[in-house]
Design a protein around this motif. Sequence first.
Motif, PDB file in Angstrom:
ATOM      1  N   SER A 123       0.829  -1.213   0.000  1.00  0.00           N
ATOM      2  CA  SER A 123       0.000   0.000   0.000  1.00  0.00           C
ATOM      3  C   SER A 123       0.859   1.257   0.000  1.00  0.00           C
ATOM      4  O   SER A 123       0.565   2.225  -0.716  1.00  0.00           O
ATOM      5  CB  SER A 123      -0.936   0.003   1.213  1.00  0.00           C
ATOM      6  N   LEU A 124       1.927   1.244   0.807  1.00  0.00           N
ATOM      7  CA  LEU A 124       2.805   2.414   0.892  1.00  0.00           C
ATOM      8  C   LEU A 124       3.484   2.681  -0.445  1.00  0.00           C
ATOM      9  O   LEU A 124       3.520   3.821  -0.924  1.00  0.00           O
ATOM     10  CB  LEU A 124       3.851   2.203   1.985  1.00  0.00           C
ATOM     11  N   CYS A 125       4.041   1.630  -1.055  1.00  0.00           N
ATOM     12  CA  CYS A 125       4.728   1.816  -2.337  1.00  0.00           C
ATOM     13  C   CYS A 125       3.749   2.276  -3.410  1.00  0.00           C
ATOM     14  O   CYS A 125       4.090   3.114  -4.262  1.00  0.00           O
ATOM     15  CB  CYS A 125       5.413   0.524  -2.755  1.00  0.00           C
ATOM     16  N   ALA A 126       2.529   1.758  -3.370  1.00  0.00           N
ATOM     17  CA  ALA A 126       1.532   2.153  -4.364  1.00  0.00           C
ATOM     18  C   ALA A 126       1.148   3.618  -4.209  1.00  0.00           C
ATOM     19  O   ALA A 126       1.075   4.358  -5.200  1.00  0.00           O
ATOM     20  CB  ALA A 126       0.297   1.267  -4.240  1.00  0.00           C
ATOM     21  N   LYS A 127       0.924   4.066  -2.978  1.00  0.00           N
ATOM     22  CA  LYS A 127       0.465   5.437  -2.779  1.00  0.00           C
ATOM     23  C   LYS A 127       1.570   6.467  -3.010  1.00  0.00           C
ATOM     24  O   LYS A 127       1.283   7.636  -3.263  1.00  0.00           O
ATOM     25  CB  LYS A 127      -0.138   5.614  -1.383  1.00  0.00           C
ATOM     26  N   THR A 128       2.831   6.033  -2.926  1.00  0.00           N
ATOM     27  CA  THR A 128       3.944   6.955  -3.164  1.00  0.00           C
ATOM     28  C   THR A 128       4.467   6.869  -4.595  1.00  0.00           C
ATOM     29  O   THR A 128       5.532   7.414  -4.906  1.00  0.00           O
ATOM     30  CB  THR A 128       5.097   6.688  -2.175  1.00  0.00           C
ATOM     31  N   GLY A 129       3.730   6.163  -5.450  1.00  0.00           N
ATOM     32  CA  GLY A 129       4.090   6.113  -6.862  1.00  0.00           C
ATOM     33  C   GLY A 129       5.120   5.062  -7.224  1.00  0.00           C
ATOM     34  O   GLY A 129       5.574   5.013  -8.372  1.00  0.00           O
ATOM     35  N   GLN A 130       5.453   4.190  -6.272  1.00  0.00           N
ATOM     36  CA  GLN A 130       6.443   3.136  -6.551  1.00  0.00           C
ATOM     37  C   GLN A 130       5.710   1.877  -7.010  1.00  0.00           C
ATOM     38  O   GLN A 130       5.750   0.825  -6.392  1.00  0.00           O
ATOM     39  CB  GLN A 130       7.269   2.868  -5.287  1.00  0.00           C
ATOM     40  N   TRP A 131       5.028   2.016  -8.160  1.00  0.00           N
ATOM     41  CA  TRP A 131       4.161   0.937  -8.606  1.00  0.00           C
ATOM     42  C   TRP A 131       4.938  -0.312  -9.025  1.00  0.00           C
ATOM     43  O   TRP A 131       4.455  -1.427  -8.880  1.00  0.00           O
ATOM     44  CB  TRP A 131       3.264   1.411  -9.751  1.00  0.00           C
ATOM     45  N   ARG A 132       6.134  -0.123  -9.553  1.00  0.00           N
ATOM     46  CA  ARG A 132       6.939  -1.293  -9.934  1.00  0.00           C
ATOM     47  C   ARG A 132       7.268  -2.138  -8.705  1.00  0.00           C
ATOM     48  O   ARG A 132       7.198  -3.377  -8.746  1.00  0.00           O
ATOM     49  CB  ARG A 132       8.235  -0.849 -10.620  1.00  0.00           C
ATOM     50  N   ILE A 133       7.642  -1.461  -7.625  1.00  0.00           N
ATOM     51  CA  ILE A 133       8.000  -2.192  -6.401  1.00  0.00           C
ATOM     52  C   ILE A 133       6.774  -2.856  -5.795  1.00  0.00           C
ATOM     53  O   ILE A 133       6.827  -4.017  -5.371  1.00  0.00           O
ATOM     54  CB  ILE A 133       8.660  -1.237  -5.380  1.00  0.00           C
ATOM     55  N   SER A 134       5.667  -2.133  -5.765  1.00  0.00           N
ATOM     56  CA  SER A 134       4.444  -2.704  -5.186  1.00  0.00           C
ATOM     57  C   SER A 134       3.991  -3.920  -5.981  1.00  0.00           C
ATOM     58  O   SER A 134       3.548  -4.932  -5.413  1.00  0.00           O
ATOM     59  CB  SER A 134       3.332  -1.649  -5.108  1.00  0.00           C
ATOM     60  N   ALA A 135       4.115  -3.853  -7.308  1.00  0.00           N
ATOM     61  CA  ALA A 135       3.730  -4.994  -8.147  1.00  0.00           C
ATOM     62  C   ALA A 135       4.650  -6.190  -7.912  1.00  0.00           C
ATOM     63  O   ALA A 135       4.194  -7.339  -7.857  1.00  0.00           O
ATOM     64  CB  ALA A 135       3.760  -4.589  -9.618  1.00  0.00           C
ATOM     65  N   ALA A 136       5.941  -5.916  -7.755  1.00  0.00           N
ATOM     66  CA  ALA A 136       6.901  -6.997  -7.526  1.00  0.00           C
ATOM     67  C   ALA A 136       6.658  -7.674  -6.180  1.00  0.00           C
ATOM     68  O   ALA A 136       6.744  -8.913  -6.069  1.00  0.00           O
ATOM     69  CB  ALA A 136       8.323  -6.449  -7.586  1.00  0.00           C
ATOM     70  N   ILE A 137       6.329  -6.874  -5.159  1.00  0.00           N
ATOM     71  CA  ILE A 137       6.088  -7.458  -3.839  1.00  0.00           C
ATOM     72  C   ILE A 137       4.781  -8.234  -3.829  1.00  0.00           C
ATOM     73  O   ILE A 137       4.674  -9.286  -3.192  1.00  0.00           O
ATOM     74  CB  ILE A 137       6.097  -6.360  -2.757  1.00  0.00           C
ATOM     75  N   LEU A 138       3.783  -7.740  -4.547  1.00  0.00           N
ATOM     76  CA  LEU A 138       2.531  -8.489  -4.652  1.00  0.00           C
ATOM     77  C   LEU A 138       2.771  -9.829  -5.350  1.00  0.00           C
ATOM     78  O   LEU A 138       2.230 -10.867  -4.929  1.00  0.00           O
ATOM     79  CB  LEU A 138       1.483  -7.671  -5.407  1.00  0.00           C
ATOM     80  N   GLY A 168      -4.303   0.560  -9.358  1.00  0.00           N
ATOM     81  CA  GLY A 168      -4.629   1.983  -9.220  1.00  0.00           C
ATOM     82  C   GLY A 168      -3.398   2.859  -9.268  1.00  0.00           C
ATOM     83  O   GLY A 168      -3.420   3.956  -9.847  1.00  0.00           O
ATOM     84  N   SER A 169      -2.303   2.382  -8.662  1.00  0.00           N
ATOM     85  CA  SER A 169      -1.044   3.138  -8.699  1.00  0.00           C
ATOM     86  C   SER A 169      -0.520   3.242 -10.125  1.00  0.00           C
ATOM     87  O   SER A 169      -0.041   4.298 -10.549  1.00  0.00           O
ATOM     88  CB  SER A 169      -0.011   2.462  -7.796  1.00  0.00           C
ATOM     89  N   MET A 170      -0.613   2.154 -10.868  1.00  0.00           N
ATOM     90  CA  MET A 170      -0.191   2.181 -12.274  1.00  0.00           C
ATOM     91  C   MET A 170      -1.053   3.143 -13.081  1.00  0.00           C
ATOM     92  O   MET A 170      -0.543   3.901 -13.922  1.00  0.00           O
ATOM     93  CB  MET A 170      -0.295   0.773 -12.866  1.00  0.00           C
ATOM     94  N   ALA A 171      -2.348   3.119 -12.827  1.00  0.00           N
ATOM     95  CA  ALA A 171      -3.264   3.989 -13.569  1.00  0.00           C
ATOM     96  C   ALA A 171      -2.990   5.462 -13.275  1.00  0.00           C
ATOM     97  O   ALA A 171      -3.016   6.304 -14.189  1.00  0.00           O
ATOM     98  CB  ALA A 171      -4.708   3.639 -13.216  1.00  0.00           C
ATOM     99  N   ARG A 172      -2.694   5.790 -12.028  1.00  0.00           N
ATOM    100  CA  ARG A 172      -2.392   7.187 -11.683  1.00  0.00           C
ATOM    101  C   ARG A 172      -1.131   7.668 -12.377  1.00  0.00           C
ATOM    102  O   ARG A 172      -0.992   8.855 -12.681  1.00  0.00           O
ATOM    103  CB  ARG A 172      -2.265   7.339 -10.166  1.00  0.00           C
ATOM    104  N   ALA A 173      -0.217   6.730 -12.625  1.00  0.00           N
ATOM    105  CA  ALA A 173       1.017   7.072 -13.341  1.00  0.00           C
ATOM    106  C   ALA A 173       0.839   6.997 -14.847  1.00  0.00           C
ATOM    107  O   ALA A 173       1.785   7.229 -15.598  1.00  0.00           O
ATOM    108  CB  ALA A 173       2.145   6.139 -12.902  1.00  0.00           C
ATOM    109  N   GLU A 174      -0.392   6.678 -15.265  1.00  0.00           N
ATOM    110  CA  GLU A 174      -0.740   6.545 -16.682  1.00  0.00           C
ATOM    111  C   GLU A 174       0.136   5.512 -17.384  1.00  0.00           C
ATOM    112  O   GLU A 174       0.529   5.677 -18.540  1.00  0.00           O
ATOM    113  CB  GLU A 174      -0.645   7.904 -17.386  1.00  0.00           C
ATOM    114  N   ARG A 175       0.406   4.438 -16.666  1.00  0.00           N
ATOM    115  CA  ARG A 175       1.177   3.333 -17.241  1.00  0.00           C
ATOM    116  C   ARG A 175       0.193   2.292 -17.763  1.00  0.00           C
ATOM    117  O   ARG A 175       0.031   1.195 -17.228  1.00  0.00           O
ATOM    118  CB  ARG A 175       2.105   2.733 -16.190  1.00  0.00           C
ATOM    119  N   TRP A 176      -0.476   2.649 -18.842  1.00  0.00           N
ATOM    120  CA  TRP A 176      -1.580   1.827 -19.331  1.00  0.00           C
ATOM    121  C   TRP A 176      -1.128   0.483 -19.861  1.00  0.00           C
ATOM    122  O   TRP A 176      -1.812  -0.535 -19.684  1.00  0.00           O
ATOM    123  CB  TRP A 176      -2.351   2.608 -20.403  1.00  0.00           C
ATOM    124  N   VAL A 177       0.024   0.444 -20.513  1.00  0.00           N
ATOM    125  CA  VAL A 177       0.541  -0.823 -21.021  1.00  0.00           C
ATOM    126  C   VAL A 177       0.816  -1.771 -19.865  1.00  0.00           C
ATOM    127  O   VAL A 177       0.462  -2.967 -19.905  1.00  0.00           O
ATOM    128  CB  VAL A 177       1.826  -0.597 -21.849  1.00  0.00           C
TER     129      VAL A 177
END
Length: 218
Positions: free
Chosen positions: A158-173, A201-210
Amino acid sequence: MGFNSALPNNYNYMAALRGCARAGMYEEAENLIEEIKTQGMKPNNSALTYTMEAYNKRGNISKSLSILTEFLGNKKELTLQMGLAGLDSCAISGNSKIASLIIDVMKSSKNGPTMLAYVLAMKAYSKANDWQSAVKLFHEIRSSDCVPSRKVYREVISLCAKTGQWRISAAILKDLIESVPQTSSADFSPNYDFLWNIVAGSMARAERWVEVIQFINE
């Protein structure tokens, strides 16, 4: 309190301080600590811990942490109960620096940090948006013999996602899904849908649609 022949730090004092901790009666706890000192003795670890818990109960975090920092400054051995009280203070206030200090001190103890200690530290990091410390601690837990609990995973993802670290949050998930044993234990059974939505949601906020599409299809 006036225990005629009772010695400081005995069962009566501890019982009274325990009650103060549960009720958040920090002023009464302060008075008991002073009474112990007037007996010519120093308050023991339990007495100080109960006082910290009373402060935490009423949100007086600065005084709770002042007890802890003074205690650590005197190079005394940190008990698990006092460490948890300090981490609770950090979780409430978002003091990530002291949370890291407590975890480091606990690591040098005989039994090391408990999973509850890790969860409270993660909450402190989350409050402070300190994703770097959270990720560092997470990897330290993963490299040890213990399995991070559901709450630890949830906090760091949750922390990585809300701070824009979507790559890390995805890897930990992904690590959670692949590595954590499937169990009926409430503490270790994660809500994958909830965490998946947070990462997406974190990816979407970063507009990382792919990446969102790839994430959906995995």
